[in-house]
Structures are given as C-alpha cells and as structure tokens.
Motif scaffolding. Structure first.
Motif, PDB file in Angstrom:
ATOM      1  N   VAL A 125       0.841  -1.204   0.000  1.00 49.43           N
ATOM      2  CA  VAL A 125       0.000   0.000   0.000  1.00 49.43           C
ATOM      3  C   VAL A 125       0.873   1.251   0.000  1.00 49.43           C
ATOM      4  O   VAL A 125       0.608   2.219  -0.728  1.00 49.43           O
ATOM      5  CB  VAL A 125      -0.946  -0.014   1.221  1.00 49.43           C
ATOM      6  N   ILE A 126       1.938   1.234   0.807  1.00 47.36           N
ATOM      7  CA  ILE A 126       2.856   2.380   0.826  1.00 47.36           C
ATOM      8  C   ILE A 126       3.521   2.539  -0.535  1.00 47.36           C
ATOM      9  O   ILE A 126       3.654   3.657  -1.050  1.00 47.36           O
ATOM     10  CB  ILE A 126       3.914   2.190   1.930  1.00 47.36           C
ATOM     11  N   GLY A 127       3.934   1.430  -1.143  1.00 50.69           N
ATOM     12  CA  GLY A 127       4.582   1.497  -2.442  1.00 50.69           C
ATOM     13  C   GLY A 127       3.669   2.011  -3.533  1.00 50.69           C
ATOM     14  O   GLY A 127       4.087   2.819  -4.378  1.00 50.69           O
ATOM     15  N   VAL A 128       2.411   1.567  -3.547  1.00 50.98           N
ATOM     16  CA  VAL A 128       1.450   2.054  -4.552  1.00 50.98           C
ATOM     17  C   VAL A 128       1.275   3.558  -4.421  1.00 50.98           C
ATOM     18  O   VAL A 128       1.312   4.302  -5.414  1.00 50.98           O
ATOM     19  CB  VAL A 128       0.101   1.331  -4.395  1.00 50.98           C
ATOM     20  N   ALA A 129       1.074   4.044  -3.199  1.00 47.61           N
ATOM     21  CA  ALA A 129       0.901   5.476  -2.986  1.00 47.61           C
ATOM     22  C   ALA A 129       2.158   6.244  -3.375  1.00 47.61           C
ATOM     23  O   ALA A 129       2.091   7.288  -4.037  1.00 47.61           O
ATOM     24  CB  ALA A 129       0.535   5.749  -1.528  1.00 47.61           C
ATOM     25  N   GLY A 130       3.331   5.736  -2.990  1.00 45.55           N
ATOM     26  CA  GLY A 130       4.577   6.418  -3.318  1.00 45.55           C
ATOM     27  C   GLY A 130       4.841   6.479  -4.804  1.00 45.55           C
ATOM     28  O   GLY A 130       5.297   7.500  -5.323  1.00 45.55           O
ATOM     29  N   SER A 131       4.551   5.401  -5.529  1.00 49.23           N
ATOM     30  CA  SER A 131       4.766   5.391  -6.975  1.00 49.23           C
ATOM     31  C   SER A 131       3.817   6.345  -7.685  1.00 49.23           C
ATOM     32  O   SER A 131       4.209   7.060  -8.615  1.00 49.23           O
ATOM     33  CB  SER A 131       4.588   3.971  -7.520  1.00 49.23           C
ATOM     34  N   LEU A 132       2.555   6.374  -7.265  1.00 49.68           N
ATOM     35  CA  LEU A 132       1.594   7.267  -7.905  1.00 49.68           C
ATOM     36  C   LEU A 132       1.918   8.736  -7.629  1.00 49.68           C
ATOM     37  O   LEU A 132       1.602   9.606  -8.448  1.00 49.68           O
ATOM     38  CB  LEU A 132       0.177   6.938  -7.425  1.00 49.68           C
ATOM     39  N   MET A 133       2.542   9.018  -6.499  1.00 54.93           N
ATOM     40  CA  MET A 133       2.944  10.400  -6.228  1.00 54.93           C
ATOM     41  C   MET A 133       4.015  10.884  -7.200  1.00 54.93           C
ATOM     42  O   MET A 133       4.229  12.096  -7.343  1.00 54.93           O
ATOM     43  CB  MET A 133       3.465  10.516  -4.790  1.00 54.93           C
ATOM     44  N   LEU A 134       4.692   9.963  -7.888  1.00 57.10           N
ATOM     45  CA  LEU A 134       5.718  10.350  -8.859  1.00 57.10           C
ATOM     46  C   LEU A 134       5.132  10.657 -10.230  1.00 57.10           C
ATOM     47  O   LEU A 134       5.874  10.997 -11.151  1.00 57.10           O
ATOM     48  CB  LEU A 134       6.755   9.229  -9.000  1.00 57.10           C
ATOM     49  N   GLY A 135       3.815  10.542 -10.374  1.00 57.33           N
ATOM     50  CA  GLY A 135       3.200  10.673 -11.688  1.00 57.33           C
ATOM     51  C   GLY A 135       3.364  12.027 -12.328  1.00 57.33           C
ATOM     52  O   GLY A 135       3.275  12.146 -13.554  1.00 57.33           O
ATOM     53  N   ARG A 136       3.607  13.080 -11.537  1.00 60.37           N
ATOM     54  CA  ARG A 136       3.761  14.411 -12.105  1.00 60.37           C
ATOM     55  C   ARG A 136       5.133  14.620 -12.727  1.00 60.37           C
ATOM     56  O   ARG A 136       5.330  15.560 -13.502  1.00 60.37           O
ATOM     57  CB  ARG A 136       3.557  15.460 -11.004  1.00 60.37           C
ATOM     58  N   MET A 137       6.108  13.808 -12.357  1.00 66.86           N
ATOM     59  CA  MET A 137       7.462  14.005 -12.886  1.00 66.86           C
ATOM     60  C   MET A 137       8.075  12.651 -13.249  1.00 66.86           C
ATOM     61  O   MET A 137       9.088  12.254 -12.692  1.00 66.86           O
ATOM     62  CB  MET A 137       8.330  14.745 -11.877  1.00 66.86           C
ATOM     63  N   PRO A 138       7.463  11.943 -14.197  1.00 68.98           N
ATOM     64  CA  PRO A 138       7.895  10.571 -14.475  1.00 68.98           C
ATOM     65  C   PRO A 138       9.312  10.461 -15.013  1.00 68.98           C
ATOM     66  O   PRO A 138       9.974   9.455 -14.801  1.00 68.98           O
ATOM     67  CB  PRO A 138       6.871  10.094 -15.509  1.00 68.98           C
ATOM     68  N   LEU A 139       9.782  11.494 -15.714  1.00 71.06           N
ATOM     69  CA  LEU A 139      11.120  11.422 -16.314  1.00 71.06           C
ATOM     70  C   LEU A 139      12.065  12.463 -15.726  1.00 71.06           C
ATOM     71  O   LEU A 139      13.148  12.689 -16.270  1.00 71.06           O
ATOM     72  CB  LEU A 139      11.021  11.622 -17.833  1.00 71.06           C
ATOM     73  N   ALA A 140      11.666  13.110 -14.652  1.00 70.54           N
ATOM     74  CA  ALA A 140      12.519  14.118 -14.020  1.00 70.54           C
ATOM     75  C   ALA A 140      12.312  14.079 -12.513  1.00 70.54           C
ATOM     76  O   ALA A 140      12.077  15.102 -11.882  1.00 70.54           O
ATOM     77  CB  ALA A 140      12.217  15.510 -14.582  1.00 70.54           C
TER      78      ALA A 140
END
Length: 694
Positions: free
Chosen positions: A429-444
């Motif tokens: 659950v922590i990993g899913v939330a943490g990965s989705l928080m990166l969605g605004r800067m996927p390549l930076a």
C-alpha cells in the motif's frame, strides 16, 4: 528480570486455536534462548531516539527561522489569499485559486484567530510539518522497526521538511509554493495510516479515518488524491481476495464483494464528514452551483488543464515532467536507477551469503567484502558531482519496479493465505501510494523542487525495503547479523547522503542575511551580492524597492495590480488587487487568457500598477509583454491609460537585470505615453524554475 512483550506488528488472518503442541515432547526441537537486551538500554533507546529527532527539527527551525520562501510570488501568494479570506473575500470569485479550498480556508481562519502575519502562517505550517512527521513515524512503526523510524525522521526533516536544496526556497513544508501541496500529502498519510490500522485491528473506525484523509487530499491537490485512491483500491481488492479465500470455495466471492462495498461505504462516510461541511460553508457564501464548483475545484482544474492542453503546450511543464528531452531523461533515470539497483542488489546478495557463510568454508570473507564494495560504490556514486542532491533520478525506476513486485507478492499472500500477508500488504500500500505520487514528474524525478512532497513516500518505501524486508528475505527471515549488517550498511549510506543535503541546506540558510518587511512580516533573503552569487538575489531587494516606491509616490492608492507577478507587494502593503488572478506569466495566461484580464481591468481599473521585468525564459519568453503570449496586450493597455511615475533597476552587480516600473492613471487631458518609457529589455542570466499554477 521479566521479559518485555514483543512489539506487535501488523497481523491478519484467523488466529490458531490454543492447545498443546502437536509435536511429541521427545521430538520438540530445542530452541536456544536469545540474549535479552538490558532494560536500561531499551529505555535509553526509547528516550534518545525521539529526543534526537526533536532536537534535529528544533535546530533546523532555529537556523532557518524566517529565512525561507520566495520573496515575490508562490508562498506570498498564499499569504495574500489567507489575508483576503480572513477579510471575507470569496474564493474562486474574488480570489482565483488553482486547487482545492481547504488549505486557504484553514489559513484564513488562522489569520482571523491569531492575526495577519507571516509568522502566523509559518507557525501553522510548522504544526502541519510535525503532524506529517508523526504520521510517518506511526506508519513505518507498523511495518518497520525503531532504526527505520529514526532514519526516516532524519531524512524527512533534512531532505523534505526543512530543505533548502534550490535557490528558490518554495520547496519545503514551512514555506511551500502552494499550501495545498503540504495538506494533500498530510491527507495521503492519514489514508495510509487508517488503512494499516484497520489491517491490524479490523475496527471500522479506521476506515472512517482513511476516508477523512481522502477528503483532505481531495480538497487540496490532485497528486495526493490520485495516490490515495490507488492505495485504497488496492487495499480493498487484496482484502477481498483474502476474505474470499478464508471463507472457503469460490462461491464466497459474493460475500467478499459485500465486504468490499461496506469498507468503501465506511470510507465514504469519513470522506463526506469533511466534504459536506465545506460544501455547506460555500453554500452560505453563494449559490449551490458556486458551492459545488468550490468543493470540487481540484478535479475541475485537472480537467481544464487536459482539455485546454496547457500542460502539453507549456515548455515549463514539459521540463518539470521530463518530456522536454524524453529519451535523454529516460535513459538518464534508467542508468541512475541501474546503479542504485546494483548497490542495493549487492547488499541483498551479501545478506544471502552471510546467512550461508559456513557452507563456503575458507571463502566466507567474500560476503563481507561484497558488502564493503557496495558501501564504497554507493559512497562514490553519492558524492560524485554532489549526486545526493539529485538522488531522485536514481529512485524513480527502482521504486516503480519494487512496487510492482510488492503488489504481486501481496496478491499472492492473500490468495495463498500466507502468514506474512499483513506485512506484505502494508508495504505494498505504501509502495502504490509512493509510486503514484511520482506521476507528475515521471522522467525528471528529484527530491528538490516539487519533489519535496512528491518524493518522500517513494524514498521511505525504498528505505523500508532495504533496511527491513529485502535483507530478511535474503537471509531466510533471519533477524540476526546476516540481515542486520546489510541494513546497517544501507543506513550508513543514507546518513552520508543526508549529511550532504544538510550541508547544502545550511549553506543557503547562512547566505540569507538581507532583511525584508517589518514586524510580523519580517524575513530574510539573499543580499544584493551574496557569497556564492545567487542569481535570485534581487527578489528581496526589488520587493523593498517596490514597497518604498508605492509608499512615497502613491500613498493614497487603495488598489494595486502587479504584472506579471509580485503579489507579495500587495500583502506587505495590505493593499488588495482588483483582479481575481494573482499571477500573469505566460503559463498562467494560457489558462484564463489576456482577454479576460483586459475585461476585468476595464471594469475595475486599479489606483496603481507595477510592471516587474524579470527573466521569464523558463516560460518561453524573455520578459513580460515581449509577445502576444507573454502579456503584450495587457502591457499595451497599461501604457495607453497609465503614466510612469517611478522606475528602479536591480544592482548592476547581479545577473538577472530585474527592473520595475510604477504607473498611475493618467489625468484628464493627458496624452499617450512617451515613446521609450517602457524598458522592454531582455534580461540576462539563467533563472531556476519557480513554482506556479502547477
């Protein structure tokens, strides 16, 4: 000496019935008694750990007190909005707001109760920072251990909570570029905490708590909302799988679905418990349509951005997300992530080998050597070109891969009814939330700039894996030295990197010696010629200059507009603007258009106007009014109907070439503005990317 009961971790499933051991006494294996930790040491650790964290936080607040936040825009925008809300102005009508309303409502209430002042908002944000820190400690206390909790606390304070890793100080929890960034992250943590507590206790009230957290995220910013939705959906889905498998044959999937609907219903109750009061508040200020728009403004903003393609057409947004050089950024992050996986993989392999060292006879030393090599490689990579400051590049790819692995493991544990189900699901659950928080800067991906609230959870998820789960898995769930040595080695690397970040924080704080503002609004920023030649140095100087010019040249003006940005002038003077919008850079203008601004100016002309000429190349223009997309029509309107009464340039010793002009309405019979009065000069020097309506 009596033994202390072991700390309870996340548990799930049906407890085994009590009774005698099924193994005959003669066959009962002999278990060696572990050495008990002395009580004085246990108590000492319990005291020293939180005291050291509190001391670090107090130190960072002390050295950086009122030395954070951009002087002219971003954080001052929140100051201005909170002031106007406390005066009764309506959000989304009299005051344009890019995201949800909760942060501004809370801050406006704070100004109403404690008085208008920058120190009021700073103290309020410090309280939010403490709440976030406590939530992080509670969450990782459920899935980790005391070492991890301490390590996460230190990293959060230095790298995210009080960080000064960029020259523009908008990217921390004390003076964020938008308050919604801090509040939405806090809401996401409440969601995760509620879910993990429900996983441990099974009590419905924790689902209500998760729903409340979802409401906080929803009423603020989309990043936290997306991450919260993902965490909730995966949690409910996996618990449904476990529910169906525990109850028996496949026919019980129907009862599992009913359980899932009930769980979502309890979370919906918590969600509405906060959203409805906000809706009724806005209903008391206007129509039902206005209340619906205000309460649901966050998704409205996202839809508007997608439909108008402002993000796709913005060089700034493309750069922030990494799409400006897609393949270059992709392979850079892939390479950085590969190095991190190599270092951490060597540590995990060392844990595997240390557990089996006896089998290798005389070459047992290869495993400590491998561990030492991993530490050396990590130190070299981290200190090379000060790479710790840009460590986000190395985290994005491994975090996403690890999340996919944990998602699969949690589903498998639910299906097979494994004993470690609760632990695996909690980390997933922590990993899913943490990965989705990166969605605004996927390549930076980065821990600086916008990463101050997008990267913490992903960073700490990786720390959880490397200090708890991966070493224990490699060492066959051994909690002895075979898993502790690799975990300690990784912790040392993290501390080394954190020390580098602390050095950067303190250096930038130390450079801020120039006082701006008075009384409760007094803060410190860069002097005109700072030791390291910061190119953002003129912000504080220009703010003081504009405040002085306004007081001496237009003392009777009751309204003031500033183009393209500089709402800090309005806040410090306590003079409102006549426009709902608060910034007019090319990106902001792409949302509401120059025609809208010109219409508002014609209906509500201000008593004075500042035109602030600063480098706008991050938005694709040299300066305000250079082109149609950078406000040329607005500048033409100012030149036609207003006259220049004051001008100031930044010091020749700086690199930005900033300048400001002060205009007042022309009197009766005034002719057109003399030619050449508008400087319209391109500015020199590269300016780092700021925050904005993002």
């Amino acid at each position: 000496m009596s033994k202390q009961a072991p700390k309870k971790k996340l548990q799930s499933g049906t407890p085994k019935a009590a009774g005698p051991s099924p193994v005959p006494a003669a066959q009962t294996p002999v278990v060696s008694e572990q050495r008990e930790v002395p009580r004085w040491l246990r108590v000492g650790v319990r005291v020293v750990e939180p005291v050291s964290v509190a001391g670090l936080l107090a130190y960072m607040l002390f050295v950086g007190w009122m030395r954070s936040g951009d002087p002219l825009i971003d954080f001052p925008r929140d100051l201005y909005m909170a002031w106007r809300v406390s005066e009764g102005d309506k959000l989304y009508e009299k005051i344009a707001n890019w995201y949800g309303p909760l942060a501004q409502l809370v801050e406006g209430a704070g100004f109403k109760i404690f008085g208008v002042g920058m120190d009021t908002m700073v103290w309020m944000n410090v309280m939010v920072l403490i709440v976030v820190l406590l939530l992080l400690r509670a969450i990782f206390g459920l899935v980790g251990n005391r070492l991890l909790v301490w390590l996460i606390s230190v990293v959060f304070i230095v790298a995210f909570g009080c960080e000064q890793l960029t020259l523009i100080s908008n990217y921390n929890f004390i003076t964020p570029y938008v308050s919604q960034a801090v509040y939405t992250f806090a809401g996401l943590l409440v969601v995760i905490w509620g879910l993990l507590r429900h996983l441990k206790t099974g009590r419905r009230r924790w689902l209500v708590v998760a729903g409340l957290g979802m409401a906080v995220a929803y009423l603020d910013k989309p990043e936290g909302t997306l991450a919260a939705v993902g965490a909730i959906l995966w949690y409910v889905l996996v618990r449904m799988i476990r529910q169906a498998r525990e109850k028996g044959p496949a026919a019980d999937w129907r009862s599992a679905a009913r359980w899932g609907l009930r769980a979502l219903g309890w979370m919906a109750a918590g969600f509405l418990a906060l959203v409805l009061p906000v809706f009724f508040y806005f209903s008391s200020k206007g129509s039902v349509g206005y209340a619906l728009l205000a309460t649901n403004f966050m998704p409205y903003t996202v839809i508007h951005a997608v439909v108008s393609r402002t993000v796709a057409n913005s060089p700034q947004m493309q750069k922030f997300s990494g799409y400006d050089h897609f393949w270059t950024n992709f392979f850079r992050q892939l390479l950085a992530g590969g190095w991190l996986l190599l270092v951490c993989g060597m540590m995990v392999l060392a844990a595997w080998g240390l557990k089996r060292a006896r089998k290798f006879g005389g070459v047992w030393w290869i495993w400590p050597g491998l561990l030492s090599g991993a530490v050396g490689l990590g130190v070299w990579l981290g200190f090379r070109d000060n790479a710790w400051v840009g460590v986000g590049d190395s985290l994005a790819f491994p975090v996403v891969v690890a999340t996919l692995v944990m998602v699969g493991l949690s589903a498998d544990a639910a299906w097979r009814g494994r004993d470690n189900f609760a632990q695996v699901l909690g980390v997933a659950v922590i990993g899913v939330a943490g990965s989705l928080m990166l969605g605004r800067m996927p390549l930076a991906a980065r821990i600086g700039q916008y990463g101050f609230f997008m990267m913490p959870l992903a960073t700490m998820f990786w720390m959880q894996l490397m200090t708890i789960d991966a070493p224990r898995w490699a060492a066959r769930n051994d909690r002895g030295w075979a898993s502790r040595l690799p975990a300690a080695a990784f912790a040392l690397l993290v501390l080394a990197g954190t020390g580098q970040l602390l050095r950067v924080d303190l250096a930038i704080y130390a450079d801020k010696t120039f006082a701006v503002g008075t009384g409760r609004d007094r803060f410190y920023t860069f002097p005109i010629n700072p030791p390291r030649g910061h190119i953002m140095a003129t912000g504080g100087v220009m703010l003081n200059t504009m405040i002085t010019a306004f007081k001496t040249r237009t003392p009777n003006a009751k309204t003031l507009n500033t183009f393209p940005e500089g709402i800090a002038v309005n806040y410090h003077l306590r003079v409102p603007t006549t426009l709902a919008e608060l910034e007019f850079d090319p990106f902001a203008l792409s949302f509401f258009g120059q025609e809208h601004v010109l219409d508002e100016l014609s209906r509500h002309p201000p008593d004075a106007i500042f035109v602030f000429y600063r480098d706008l190349r991050e938005f694709g223009a040299n300066y305000f009014g250079e082109s149609d997309t950078s406000g040329r029509e607005i500048l033409d309107w100012v030149m036609q109907d207003y006259k220049l009464v004051a001008r100031a340039d930044s010091s020749p010793g700086t690199k930005t070439g900033d300048a400001m002009d002060l205009y007042v309405p022309k009197g009766p019979g005034s002719g057109p503005q003399p030619a050449g009065e508008n400087p319209q000069r391109p500015t020199g020097g590269a300016v780092p990317a700021r925050g904005g309506p993002n």
